[in-house]
Design a protein around this motif. Structure first.
Motif, PDB file in Angstrom:
ATOM      1  N   ASP A   1       6.905  32.086   3.939  1.00 37.96           N
ATOM      2  CA  ASP A   1       5.885  31.772   4.883  1.00 37.96           C
ATOM      3  C   ASP A   1       5.548  30.115   5.614  1.00 37.96           C
ATOM      4  OD1 ASP A   1       5.196  32.920   7.820  1.00 37.96           O
ATOM      5  OD2 ASP A   1       3.254  32.009   7.132  1.00 37.96           O
ATOM      6  N   ALA A   2       5.598  30.002   6.616  1.00 37.58           N
ATOM      7  CA  ALA A   2       5.255  27.728   6.143  1.00 37.58           C
ATOM      8  C   ALA A   2       3.605  28.336   6.488  1.00 37.58           C
ATOM      9  CB  ALA A   2       5.756  27.720   7.579  1.00 37.58           C
ATOM     10  N   ALA A   3       3.035  28.745   6.477  1.00 35.55           N
ATOM     11  CA  ALA A   3       1.572  28.356   6.240  1.00 35.55           C
ATOM     12  C   ALA A   3       1.104  29.164   5.017  1.00 35.55           C
ATOM     13  CB  ALA A   3       1.169  29.753   7.268  1.00 35.55           C
ATOM     14  N   ASP A   4       0.238  28.324   4.058  1.00 31.04           N
ATOM     15  CA  ASP A   4      -0.394  28.161   3.176  1.00 31.04           C
ATOM     16  C   ASP A   4      -1.756  29.342   2.680  1.00 31.04           C
ATOM     17  OD1 ASP A   4       1.259  25.934   2.166  1.00 31.04           O
ATOM     18  OD2 ASP A   4      -0.509  24.884   2.923  1.00 31.04           O
ATOM     19  N   THR A   5      -1.090  29.223   3.585  1.00 26.91           N
ATOM     20  CA  THR A   5      -2.469  30.619   4.187  1.00 26.91           C
ATOM     21  C   THR A   5      -2.383  32.086   4.414  1.00 26.91           C
ATOM     22  OG1 THR A   5      -4.332  29.976   4.730  1.00 26.91           O
ATOM     23  CG2 THR A   5      -4.523  30.068   2.795  1.00 26.91           C
ATOM     24  N   ALA A   6      -2.628  33.088   4.520  1.00 24.47           N
ATOM     25  CA  ALA A   6      -2.833  33.531   5.024  1.00 24.47           C
ATOM     26  C   ALA A   6      -3.713  35.591   4.761  1.00 24.47           C
ATOM     27  CB  ALA A   6      -0.871  35.374   4.979  1.00 24.47           C
ATOM     28  N   GLY A   7      -4.504  35.557   5.942  1.00 22.85           N
ATOM     29  CA  GLY A   7      -5.817  36.627   6.280  1.00 22.85           C
ATOM     30  C   GLY A   7      -4.976  38.048   6.367  1.00 22.85           C
ATOM     31  N   VAL A   8      -5.267  39.034   5.115  1.00 21.10           N
ATOM     32  CA  VAL A   8      -4.312  40.816   5.120  1.00 21.10           C
ATOM     33  C   VAL A   8      -5.267  40.957   5.171  1.00 21.10           C
ATOM     34  CG1 VAL A   8      -2.335  39.234   4.145  1.00 21.10           C
ATOM     35  CG2 VAL A   8      -4.669  39.852   2.915  1.00 21.10           C
TER      36      VAL A   8
ATOM     37  N   GLY B   1       1.085  32.822  -1.101  1.00 23.57           N
ATOM     38  CA  GLY B   1       2.413  34.169  -1.846  1.00 23.57           C
ATOM     39  C   GLY B   1       1.400  34.210  -2.862  1.00 23.57           C
ATOM     40  N   ARG B   2       0.380  34.024  -3.573  1.00 24.36           N
ATOM     41  CA  ARG B   2       0.147  34.899  -4.721  1.00 24.36           C
ATOM     42  C   ARG B   2      -1.321  35.424  -5.128  1.00 24.36           C
ATOM     43  NH1 ARG B   2      -0.826  32.991  -9.405  1.00 24.36           N
ATOM     44  NH2 ARG B   2       0.309  34.108 -11.607  1.00 24.36           N
ATOM     45  N   VAL B   3      -1.631  36.514  -5.023  1.00 24.83           N
ATOM     46  CA  VAL B   3      -2.223  37.024  -6.168  1.00 24.83           C
ATOM     47  C   VAL B   3      -2.845  36.500  -7.653  1.00 24.83           C
ATOM     48  CG1 VAL B   3      -4.130  38.742  -5.956  1.00 24.83           C
ATOM     49  CG2 VAL B   3      -2.441  38.394  -3.960  1.00 24.83           C
ATOM     50  N   GLU B   4      -3.815  36.581  -8.122  1.00 21.52           N
ATOM     51  CA  GLU B   4      -4.191  36.815  -9.662  1.00 21.52           C
ATOM     52  C   GLU B   4      -5.676  37.227 -10.264  1.00 21.52           C
ATOM     53  OE1 GLU B   4      -4.146  34.111 -13.914  1.00 21.52           O
ATOM     54  OE2 GLU B   4      -2.955  33.669 -11.985  1.00 21.52           O
ATOM     55  N   CYS B   5      -6.132  38.364 -10.822  1.00 17.84           N
ATOM     56  CA  CYS B   5      -7.053  38.358 -10.894  1.00 17.84           C
ATOM     57  C   CYS B   5      -8.049  37.688 -11.762  1.00 17.84           C
ATOM     58  CB  CYS B   5      -7.150  39.635 -12.073  1.00 17.84           C
ATOM     59  SG  CYS B   5      -6.558  39.644 -13.401  1.00 17.84           S
ATOM     60  N   ARG B   6      -9.599  37.475 -11.135  1.00 16.39           N
ATOM     61  CA  ARG B   6     -10.176  37.015 -12.048  1.00 16.39           C
ATOM     62  C   ARG B   6     -10.660  37.914 -13.922  1.00 16.39           C
ATOM     63  NH1 ARG B   6     -12.280  32.699  -9.854  1.00 16.39           N
ATOM     64  NH2 ARG B   6     -14.913  33.025 -10.646  1.00 16.39           N
ATOM     65  N   GLU B   7     -11.056  39.326 -13.695  1.00 17.56           N
ATOM     66  CA  GLU B   7     -11.190  40.101 -14.332  1.00 17.56           C
ATOM     67  C   GLU B   7      -9.913  41.303 -14.420  1.00 17.56           C
ATOM     68  OE1 GLU B   7     -13.782  40.870 -16.868  1.00 17.56           O
ATOM     69  OE2 GLU B   7     -14.576  39.094 -16.680  1.00 17.56           O
ATOM     70  N   PHE B   8      -9.911  41.506 -14.300  1.00 18.36           N
ATOM     71  CA  PHE B   8      -8.346  42.674 -14.557  1.00 18.36           C
ATOM     72  C   PHE B   8      -9.052  43.931 -14.854  1.00 18.36           C
ATOM     73  CE2 PHE B   8      -5.563  46.259 -17.317  1.00 18.36           C
ATOM     74  CZ  PHE B   8      -4.232  45.492 -16.007  1.00 18.36           C
ATOM     75  N   PRO B   9      -8.434  44.768 -13.636  1.00 16.44           N
ATOM     76  CA  PRO B   9      -9.207  45.843 -13.303  1.00 16.44           C
ATOM     77  C   PRO B   9      -9.693  47.334 -14.131  1.00 16.44           C
ATOM     78  CG  PRO B   9      -6.804  45.502 -12.399  1.00 16.44           C
ATOM     79  CD  PRO B   9      -7.185  44.089 -13.362  1.00 16.44           C
ATOM     80  N   VAL B  10     -10.674  47.780 -14.508  1.00 15.58           N
ATOM     81  CA  VAL B  10     -10.734  48.901 -15.185  1.00 15.58           C
ATOM     82  C   VAL B  10      -9.361  49.836 -14.655  1.00 15.58           C
ATOM     83  CG1 VAL B  10     -11.938  51.123 -16.080  1.00 15.58           C
ATOM     84  CG2 VAL B  10     -12.993  48.544 -14.832  1.00 15.58           C
TER      85      VAL B  10
ATOM     86  N   VAL C   1       4.103  38.267  -2.858  1.00 16.63           N
ATOM     87  CA  VAL C   1       4.189  38.724  -1.667  1.00 16.63           C
ATOM     88  C   VAL C   1       5.091  37.975  -1.345  1.00 16.63           C
ATOM     89  CG1 VAL C   1       3.373  39.540   0.170  1.00 16.63           C
ATOM     90  CG2 VAL C   1       2.171  40.096  -0.864  1.00 16.63           C
ATOM     91  N   PRO C   2       6.485  38.240  -1.335  1.00 15.56           N
ATOM     92  CA  PRO C   2       7.584  37.599  -0.857  1.00 15.56           C
ATOM     93  C   PRO C   2       8.060  37.224   0.534  1.00 15.56           C
ATOM     94  CG  PRO C   2       8.267  39.352  -2.648  1.00 15.56           C
ATOM     95  CD  PRO C   2       6.972  39.531  -2.747  1.00 15.56           C
ATOM     96  N   GLU C   3       7.080  37.980   1.225  1.00 17.22           N
ATOM     97  CA  GLU C   3       6.905  37.653   3.016  1.00 17.22           C
ATOM     98  C   GLU C   3       6.302  36.613   2.939  1.00 17.22           C
ATOM     99  OE1 GLU C   3       8.360  41.601   2.465  1.00 17.22           O
ATOM    100  OE2 GLU C   3       6.819  40.876   1.479  1.00 17.22           O
ATOM    101  N   LEU C   4       4.896  36.076   2.505  1.00 15.11           N
ATOM    102  CA  LEU C   4       4.125  35.309   2.277  1.00 15.11           C
ATOM    103  C   LEU C   4       4.872  33.860   1.379  1.00 15.11           C
ATOM    104  CD1 LEU C   4       0.519  36.719   2.263  1.00 15.11           C
ATOM    105  CD2 LEU C   4       1.602  36.032   3.860  1.00 15.11           C
ATOM    106  N   VAL C   5       4.990  34.069   0.714  1.00 18.46           N
ATOM    107  CA  VAL C   5       5.794  32.932  -0.341  1.00 18.46           C
ATOM    108  C   VAL C   5       6.417  32.205   0.642  1.00 18.46           C
ATOM    109  CG1 VAL C   5       7.157  32.319  -1.910  1.00 18.46           C
ATOM    110  CG2 VAL C   5       5.469  34.176  -2.925  1.00 18.46           C
TER     111      VAL C   5
END
Length: 363
Positions: free
Chosen positions: A231-238, A252-261, A225-229
């Motif tokens: 941002d100065a904060a390391d974490t963001a509640g969305v 600002g980055r999301v990665e799965c643990r199990e690829f979705p069905v 999420v470029p806007e969160l990347v």
């Protein structure tokens, strides 16, 4: 060990197209080494949505019947952690397959991404309410100015002067995460211990670039999420696509643990690029047989009203004649026969003709 026991022991499939929820959800096979992901921290289990499954599959437990070849394709997609590209004419139950898999495998609420010609990859990943954030910041700044401006006040007839607010009672600035909502695809890629089910409905109606735009996400199971990347904060509640859902995004980055069905449906209105098709397992859904239609009607209505066989025969004849028809039409026609006094073979014949009309004729 007898033959049935030997077959059960050797059966590598976890999905059998029964549509029945199991007390203990089946354990999915381990993914191939090249389809392992490392998203963290783990998300809480997703919510369930039995009402949506009830609308799609009906209360009777009878579900669209898949043949052995189709069941093996579904299980291969589960094992290989690859999307299913399901093609077939409208109304044959392509999108219902996602709900069938979710209920049988105990994977919770299905995330739906309904694609139209204006849909972009970002719509599926996240939405940033920039206007809402700008308005919130303007309101916050106005509040600060108002509270900091001295003004006359009276207490017991004596004039006093308002002082500026202290640091303890200052209103906090609106945080960026409050104005970001993860889309269905973005939510499905959160690091759940068990995969989410994502329905990408009618991808063939999308802009010509969307299938190619999906390649990176489908291959890597991650996005930023470029806007969160920035941002100065390391974490963001969305917010997420689940009702009332919230999550925390790190850096600002999301990665799965199990690829979705992932179940992607197409009415066959266009060809997809080879690079996209390489990442999917294709499956064609054919119109159901007479016996399957009877079972599906009984599953949705919980009974088989008098005259159902005649309506099913009429529906099959029209489908075989080359018309475009949907299962919803048949269910509506049969439902009318349960209304007291309605006669499908009498005065109600004209209404039945309307309900079972050829959809390709545009009226």
């Amino acid at each position: 060990m007898n033959a049935p026991e030997r077959m059960a022991a050797d059966d590598w499939r976890v999905f059998h197209a029964t549509g029945r929820r199991q007390d203990i959800p089946p354990v999915l096979p381990d993914p191939p080494p090249w389809r392992k992901f490392r998203g963290s921290p783990a998300e809480a289990s997703p919510p369930d949505d039995p009402e949506a499954a009830l609308r799609r599959l009906g209360p009777g437990g009878m579900t669209p019947q898949l043949d052995d070849e189709q069941i093996e394709i579904v299980n291969s997609a589960l094992l290989l952690r690859r999307p299913l590209l399901v093609t077939g004419p409208p109304g044959v139950g392509k999108s219902t397959l996602a709900y069938l898999m979710s209920r049988e495998l105990g994977l919770g609420r299905v995330l739906e991404w309904n694609v139209v010609s204006r849909t972009s990859l970002r719509d599926g990943l996240y939405v940033h309410d920039a206007m809402g954030r700008a308005q919130a910041i303007a309101a916050w700044q106005a509040e600060l100015r108002e509270r900091a401006t001295p003004g006359p006040a009276f207490d017991g007839g004596e004039q006093i002067v308002n002082s500026a607010p202290t640091s303890g009672d200052r209103q906090l600035a609106p945080v960026l995460g409050e104005f970001i909502t993860l889309g269905p695809l973005g939510t499905a890629l959160l690091p759940y211990d068990r995969p989410r089910v994502l329905l990408v409905d009618e991808l063939d109606k999308s802009d010509i670039d969307l299938p190619n735009d999906l390649l990176h996400v489908l291959e890597n199971g991650s996005y930023e999420v470029p806007e969160l990347v920035r941002d100065a904060a390391d974490t963001a509640g969305v917010h997420t696509s689940d009702p009332g859902g919230r999550t925390v995004v790190h850096n600002g980055r999301v990665e799965c643990r199990e690829f979705p069905v992932v179940v992607i449906t197409s009415n066959g209105e266009r060809e997809f690029p080879a690079a996209f098709r390489r990442r999917c397992l294709p499956m064609e859904m054919r119109p159901p047989t007479r016996e399957q239609l009877l079972a599906m009607v009984e599953g949705h209505l919980g009974l088989r009203p008098r005259g159902t066989e005649d309506l099913v025969d009429l529906f099959v004849q029209r489908v075989q004649a080359g018309g475009t028809h949907s299962l919803d039409q048949l269910l509506n026609a049969v439902q009318m026969t349960t209304v007291g006094g309605f006669q499908a073979d009498g005065d109600g014949r004209k209404l039945v003709e309307l309900l079972l009309r050829d959809l390709s004729k545009g009226r």
